[in-house]
Scaffold this active site. Structure first.
Site, PDB file in Angstrom:
ATOM      1  N   ASP A  61     -21.945 -64.555   1.719  1.00 38.43           N
ATOM      2  CA  ASP A  61     -21.856 -64.316   0.284  1.00 38.43           C
ATOM      3  C   ASP A  61     -21.608 -62.815   0.147  1.00 38.43           C
ATOM      4  OD1 ASP A  61     -22.375 -63.622  -2.343  1.00 38.43           O
ATOM      5  OD2 ASP A  61     -24.046 -65.019  -2.562  1.00 38.43           O
ATOM      6  N   CYS A  89     -10.687 -60.974  -0.837  1.00 36.40           N
ATOM      7  CA  CYS A  89     -10.077 -61.993  -1.700  1.00 36.40           C
ATOM      8  C   CYS A  89     -11.141 -62.854  -2.374  1.00 36.40           C
ATOM      9  CB  CYS A  89      -9.134 -62.885  -0.902  1.00 36.40           C
ATOM     10  SG  CYS A  89      -7.674 -62.047  -0.293  1.00 36.40           S
ATOM     11  N   TYR A 164     -13.933 -61.889 -16.595  1.00 33.26           N
ATOM     12  CA  TYR A 164     -13.013 -61.816 -15.451  1.00 33.26           C
ATOM     13  C   TYR A 164     -12.189 -60.526 -15.511  1.00 33.26           C
ATOM     14  CZ  TYR A 164      -9.435 -63.469 -12.121  1.00 33.26           C
ATOM     15  OH  TYR A 164      -8.576 -63.608 -11.062  1.00 33.26           O
ATOM     16  N   LYS A 168     -12.104 -57.324 -12.840  1.00 35.94           N
ATOM     17  CA  LYS A 168     -10.885 -56.908 -12.134  1.00 35.94           C
ATOM     18  C   LYS A 168     -10.454 -55.503 -12.546  1.00 35.94           C
ATOM     19  CE  LYS A 168     -10.369 -60.719  -9.788  1.00 35.94           C
ATOM     20  NZ  LYS A 168     -10.461 -60.717  -8.324  1.00 35.94           N
TER      21      LYS A 168
HETATM   22  C1  LIG Z   1      -4.044 -63.884 -13.198  1.00 30.84           C
HETATM   23  C2  LIG Z   1      -5.316 -64.447 -12.733  1.00 30.84           C
HETATM   24  O1  LIG Z   1      -6.126 -63.779 -12.124  1.00 30.84           O
HETATM   25  C3  LIG Z   1      -5.592 -65.822 -12.941  1.00 30.84           C
HETATM   26  C4  LIG Z   1      -5.582 -65.998 -14.433  1.00 30.84           C
HETATM   27  O2  LIG Z   1      -6.097 -65.171 -15.115  1.00 30.84           O
HETATM   28  S1  LIG Z   1      -4.813 -67.346 -14.984  1.00 30.84           S
HETATM   29  C5  LIG Z   1      -5.015 -67.257 -16.731  1.00 30.84           C
HETATM   30  C6  LIG Z   1      -6.343 -67.777 -17.059  1.00 30.84           C
HETATM   31  N1  LIG Z   1      -6.490 -67.939 -18.464  1.00 30.84           N
HETATM   32  C7  LIG Z   1      -7.545 -68.543 -18.891  1.00 30.84           C
HETATM   33  O3  LIG Z   1      -8.387 -68.935 -18.112  1.00 30.84           O
HETATM   34  C8  LIG Z   1      -7.678 -68.707 -20.360  1.00 30.84           C
HETATM   35  C9  LIG Z   1      -9.124 -68.790 -20.664  1.00 30.84           C
HETATM   36  N2  LIG Z   1      -9.344 -69.302 -22.020  1.00 30.84           N
HETATM   37  C10 LIG Z   1      -9.575 -70.625 -22.256  1.00 30.84           C
HETATM   38  O4  LIG Z   1      -9.501 -71.464 -21.386  1.00 30.84           O
HETATM   39  C11 LIG Z   1      -9.956 -71.020 -23.666  1.00 30.84           C
HETATM   40  O5  LIG Z   1      -9.492 -70.014 -24.533  1.00 30.84           O
HETATM   41  C12 LIG Z   1     -11.475 -71.139 -23.826  1.00 30.84           C
HETATM   42  C13 LIG Z   1     -11.962 -72.306 -22.970  1.00 30.84           C
HETATM   43  C14 LIG Z   1     -12.192 -69.884 -23.404  1.00 30.84           C
HETATM   44  C15 LIG Z   1     -11.815 -71.347 -25.291  1.00 30.84           C
HETATM   45  O6  LIG Z   1     -11.418 -72.608 -25.682  1.00 30.84           O
HETATM   46  P1  LIG Z   1     -11.939 -73.180 -27.080  1.00 30.84           P
HETATM   47  O7  LIG Z   1     -13.245 -72.624 -27.478  1.00 30.84           O
HETATM   48  O8  LIG Z   1     -11.741 -74.629 -26.985  1.00 30.84           O
HETATM   49  O9  LIG Z   1     -11.021 -72.548 -28.068  1.00 30.84           O
HETATM   50  P2  LIG Z   1      -9.803 -73.288 -28.735  1.00 30.84           P
HETATM   51  O10 LIG Z   1     -10.323 -74.122 -29.857  1.00 30.84           O
HETATM   52  O11 LIG Z   1      -8.953 -73.892 -27.695  1.00 30.84           O
HETATM   53  O12 LIG Z   1      -9.031 -72.123 -29.347  1.00 30.84           O
HETATM   54  C16 LIG Z   1      -9.520 -71.375 -30.425  1.00 30.84           C
HETATM   55  C17 LIG Z   1      -8.416 -70.425 -30.797  1.00 30.84           C
HETATM   56  O13 LIG Z   1      -8.090 -69.560 -29.690  1.00 30.84           O
HETATM   57  C18 LIG Z   1      -6.735 -69.780 -29.265  1.00 30.84           C
HETATM   58  N3  LIG Z   1      -6.702 -69.811 -27.811  1.00 30.84           N
HETATM   59  C19 LIG Z   1      -7.581 -70.387 -26.993  1.00 30.84           C
HETATM   60  N4  LIG Z   1      -7.235 -70.202 -25.734  1.00 30.84           N
HETATM   61  C20 LIG Z   1      -6.109 -69.490 -25.736  1.00 30.84           C
HETATM   62  C21 LIG Z   1      -5.273 -68.978 -24.752  1.00 30.84           C
HETATM   63  N5  LIG Z   1      -5.519 -69.146 -23.438  1.00 30.84           N
HETATM   64  N6  LIG Z   1      -4.179 -68.280 -25.123  1.00 30.84           N
HETATM   65  C22 LIG Z   1      -3.923 -68.086 -26.425  1.00 30.84           C
HETATM   66  N7  LIG Z   1      -4.682 -68.545 -27.415  1.00 30.84           N
HETATM   67  C23 LIG Z   1      -5.769 -69.236 -27.075  1.00 30.84           C
HETATM   68  C24 LIG Z   1      -6.358 -71.133 -29.813  1.00 30.84           C
HETATM   69  O14 LIG Z   1      -4.960 -71.199 -30.025  1.00 30.84           O
HETATM   70  C25 LIG Z   1      -7.119 -71.160 -31.142  1.00 30.84           C
HETATM   71  O15 LIG Z   1      -6.438 -70.414 -32.092  1.00 30.84           O
HETATM   72  P3  LIG Z   1      -6.728 -70.655 -33.671  1.00 30.84           P
HETATM   73  O16 LIG Z   1      -8.006 -69.953 -33.932  1.00 30.84           O
HETATM   74  O17 LIG Z   1      -5.553 -70.040 -34.334  1.00 30.84           O
HETATM   75  O18 LIG Z   1      -6.851 -72.144 -33.840  1.00 30.84           O
HETATM   76  N1  LIG Z   2      -4.549 -67.565  -7.746  1.00 25.19           N
HETATM   77  C1  LIG Z   2      -4.164 -66.681  -8.633  1.00 25.19           C
HETATM   78  O1  LIG Z   2      -3.234 -66.910  -9.414  1.00 25.19           O
HETATM   79  C2  LIG Z   2      -4.836 -65.359  -8.710  1.00 25.19           C
HETATM   80  C3  LIG Z   2      -5.941 -65.027  -7.965  1.00 25.19           C
HETATM   81  N2  LIG Z   2      -6.483 -63.766  -8.082  1.00 25.19           N
HETATM   82  C4  LIG Z   2      -7.636 -63.366  -7.292  1.00 25.19           C
HETATM   83  O2  LIG Z   2      -7.356 -63.595  -5.930  1.00 25.19           O
HETATM   84  C5  LIG Z   2      -8.565 -63.869  -5.230  1.00 25.19           C
HETATM   85  C6  LIG Z   2      -8.387 -65.149  -4.443  1.00 25.19           C
HETATM   86  O3  LIG Z   2      -8.158 -66.176  -5.359  1.00 25.19           O
HETATM   87  P1  LIG Z   2      -7.614 -67.606  -4.922  1.00 25.19           P
HETATM   88  O4  LIG Z   2      -7.241 -67.585  -3.502  1.00 25.19           O
HETATM   89  O5  LIG Z   2      -6.641 -67.981  -5.932  1.00 25.19           O
HETATM   90  O6  LIG Z   2      -8.933 -68.455  -5.175  1.00 25.19           O
HETATM   91  P2  LIG Z   2      -9.644 -69.576  -4.290  1.00 25.19           P
HETATM   92  O7  LIG Z   2     -10.660 -70.163  -5.199  1.00 25.19           O
HETATM   93  O8  LIG Z   2      -8.651 -70.454  -3.628  1.00 25.19           O
HETATM   94  O9  LIG Z   2     -10.369 -68.723  -3.166  1.00 25.19           O
HETATM   95  C7  LIG Z   2     -11.453 -67.901  -3.453  1.00 25.19           C
HETATM   96  C8  LIG Z   2     -12.414 -67.965  -2.281  1.00 25.19           C
HETATM   97  O10 LIG Z   2     -13.487 -67.054  -2.547  1.00 25.19           O
HETATM   98  C9  LIG Z   2     -14.664 -67.650  -2.060  1.00 25.19           C
HETATM   99  N3  LIG Z   2     -15.845 -67.063  -2.694  1.00 25.19           N
HETATM  100  C10 LIG Z   2     -16.253 -67.225  -3.975  1.00 25.19           C
HETATM  101  N4  LIG Z   2     -17.402 -66.571  -4.167  1.00 25.19           N
HETATM  102  C11 LIG Z   2     -17.720 -65.990  -2.979  1.00 25.19           C
HETATM  103  C12 LIG Z   2     -18.799 -65.180  -2.550  1.00 25.19           C
HETATM  104  N5  LIG Z   2     -19.792 -64.847  -3.368  1.00 25.19           N
HETATM  105  N6  LIG Z   2     -18.802 -64.761  -1.267  1.00 25.19           N
HETATM  106  C13 LIG Z   2     -17.815 -65.105  -0.417  1.00 25.19           C
HETATM  107  N7  LIG Z   2     -16.769 -65.870  -0.767  1.00 25.19           N
HETATM  108  C14 LIG Z   2     -16.728 -66.299  -2.035  1.00 25.19           C
HETATM  109  C15 LIG Z   2     -14.507 -69.124  -2.389  1.00 25.19           C
HETATM  110  O11 LIG Z   2     -15.380 -69.914  -1.621  1.00 25.19           O
HETATM  111  C16 LIG Z   2     -13.044 -69.341  -2.079  1.00 25.19           C
HETATM  112  O12 LIG Z   2     -12.851 -69.786  -0.736  1.00 25.19           O
HETATM  113  C17 LIG Z   2      -9.669 -63.928  -6.284  1.00 25.19           C
HETATM  114  O13 LIG Z   2     -10.329 -62.679  -6.315  1.00 25.19           O
HETATM  115  C18 LIG Z   2      -8.896 -64.147  -7.575  1.00 25.19           C
HETATM  116  O14 LIG Z   2      -9.585 -63.624  -8.676  1.00 25.19           O
HETATM  117  C19 LIG Z   2      -5.959 -62.835  -8.900  1.00 25.19           C
HETATM  118  C20 LIG Z   2      -4.877 -63.123  -9.659  1.00 25.19           C
HETATM  119  C21 LIG Z   2      -4.241 -64.397  -9.634  1.00 25.19           C
END
Ligand SMILES: CC(=O)CC(=O)SCCNC(=O)CCNC(=O)[C@H](O)C(C)(C)COP(=O)(O)OP(=O)(O)OC[C@H]1O[C@@H](n2cnc3c(N)ncnc32)[C@H](O)[C@@H]1OP(=O)(O)O
Ligand SMILES: NC(=O)C1=CN([C@@H]2O[C@H](COP(=O)(O)OP(=O)(O)OC[C@H]3O[C@@H](n4cnc5c(N)ncnc54)[C@H](O)[C@@H]3O)[C@@H](O)[C@H]2O)C=CC1
Length: 257
Positions: A61, A89, A164, A168
């Site tokens: 961990d 990662c 998140y 980051k």
């Molecule tokens: C790059 C990486 O490292 C990996 C990534 O980040 S991948 C991208 C990840 N993105 C996410 O995880 C998005 C996280 N957010 C969510 O899943 C949801 O917003 C939540 C679960 C937090 C909330 O959901 P909820 O409470 O059901 O809200 P919901 O009723 O859907 O939406 C309320 C409002 O917010 C908006 N909204 C919610 N989620 C949204 C989103 N992701 N983008 C834009 N608008 C959003 C809705 O359109 C809605 O707008 P109105 O007020 O105009 O109706």
């Molecule tokens: N997949 C994507 O699109 C993106 C991922 N990232 C970042 O890249 C990294 C890797 O992500 P993925 O490979 O996509 O996810 P993944 O979920 O496939 O892998 C993450 C790994 O981290 C391990 N982990 C979680 N908590 C831990 C802890 N406390 N100690 C040790 N290991 C732990 C999990 O067991 C898992 O094996 C993460 O930091 C994520 O936030 C960032 C941007 C985009």
């Protein structure tokens, strides 16, 4: 350096970490898989495919100093010597609004995301750099390289990503000062900020969100392949001038709100 790379890769039983281990080992390096004990069967399958002479698993961990220390010890006790490369990662993602329908964001959830993503990353930096400092320097006076994984969410966090994105953003922020701190011992520090890559982390999002995201990436118009992340890790390891910087790898994508 890649053929002489002795690495510790956290979160490497899965996704981007796994692709990193595959890249390092395919180029002749060694890797310690550092992941949660619950991931041991995934780690075993990687060891089966890459060979136990090249890959070892240390249940870990990243928030626990004793676990990270044990992983660093495993490299030395296996006859590989101290690690000269550490790639973080390990990470978790949550989705919760600051003020949701059911009330305010859980403070425990916020703290936990920062503990794993940010504190865990710094824990690896501080402990791995100590081991690297014991190595002989190369012709550039360098002893090792540390690569962290942030996210484009550090810059373009979406609705529900306060925890998140904060975790980051902190990794982006510590990159330069850690590189400066460790320059005296010849250890480089770099951070990769990935866009959207097809790993189990992304597969956990609602399918509708995944589909929309893949279509929005300007070029190439698809989610990233984890091997493309592994290639960037390789480039960073190989290039001694890369230090103290964050590189986005995202196909030109900027996340909408
Ligand atoms: C790059 C990486 O490292 C990996 C990534 O980040 S991948 C991208 C990840 N993105 C996410 O995880 C998005 C996280 N957010 C969510 O899943 C949801 O917003 C939540 C679960 C937090 C909330 O959901 P909820 O409470 O059901 O809200 P919901 O009723 O859907 O939406 C309320 C409002 O917010 C908006 N909204 C919610 N989620 C949204 C989103 N992701 N983008 C834009 N608008 C959003 C809705 O359109 C809605 O707008 P109105 O007020 O105009 O109706
Ligand atoms: N997949 C994507 O699109 C993106 C991922 N990232 C970042 O890249 C990294 C890797 O992500 P993925 O490979 O996509 O996810 P993944 O979920 O496939 O892998 C993450 C790994 O981290 C391990 N982990 C979680 N908590 C831990 C802890 N406390 N100690 C040790 N290991 C732990 C999990 O067991 C898992 O094996 C993460 O930091 C994520 O936030 C960032 C941007 C985009």
């Amino acid at each position: 350096m890649l053929s002489k790379t002795v690495s510790l890769v956290t979160g490497s039983a899965s996704g981007l970490g796994r692709a990193t281990v595959e890249r390092i080992v395919s180029s002749g390096g060694k890797a310690i898989i550092c992941d949660l004990p619950s991931q041991s069967s995934l780690a075993d399958s990687i060891i089966d495919s890459l060979g136990s002479d090249n890959v070892k698993f240390s249940p870990c961990d990243v928030t626990q100093s004793s676990d990270v220390t044990a992983a660093l010890d495993l490299s030395e006790n296996s006859g590989w010597g101290p690690v000269n490369c550490a790639v973080s990662c390990a990470g978790i993602a949550t989705a919760s609004k600051t003020l949701g329908r059911k009330g305010p964001h859980s403070l425990e959830m916020f703290s936990n995301v920062l503990a794993v993503n940010t504190v865990g990353t710094f824990n690896v930096i501080r402990l791995a750099s100590e081991r690297m400092s014991t190595l002989d320097p190369d012709d550039n006076g360098q002893r090792g390289v540390i690569i962290n994984t942030a996210s484009i969410a550090a810059y373009d966090g979406q609705v529900g990503q306060a925890a998140y994105a904060a975790s980051k953003g902190a990794i982006v922020g510590l990159t330069l000062p850690c590189a400066r701190d460790l320059s005296g011992v010849g250890v480089r520090v770099m951070t990769i900020a990935p866009g959207l890559f097809l790993t189990p982390l992304l597969a956990g999002l609602p399918e509708k969100v995944q589909e929309e995201m893949g279509k929005q990436i300007p070029c190439p118009r698809r989610l990233g392949d984890p091997s493309e992340f592994g290639k960037l890790v390789e480039s960073i390891i190989e290039n001694p001038m890369l230090n103290g910087e964050v590189i986005r790898i995202d196909g030109g994508y900027r996340m909408p709100p």
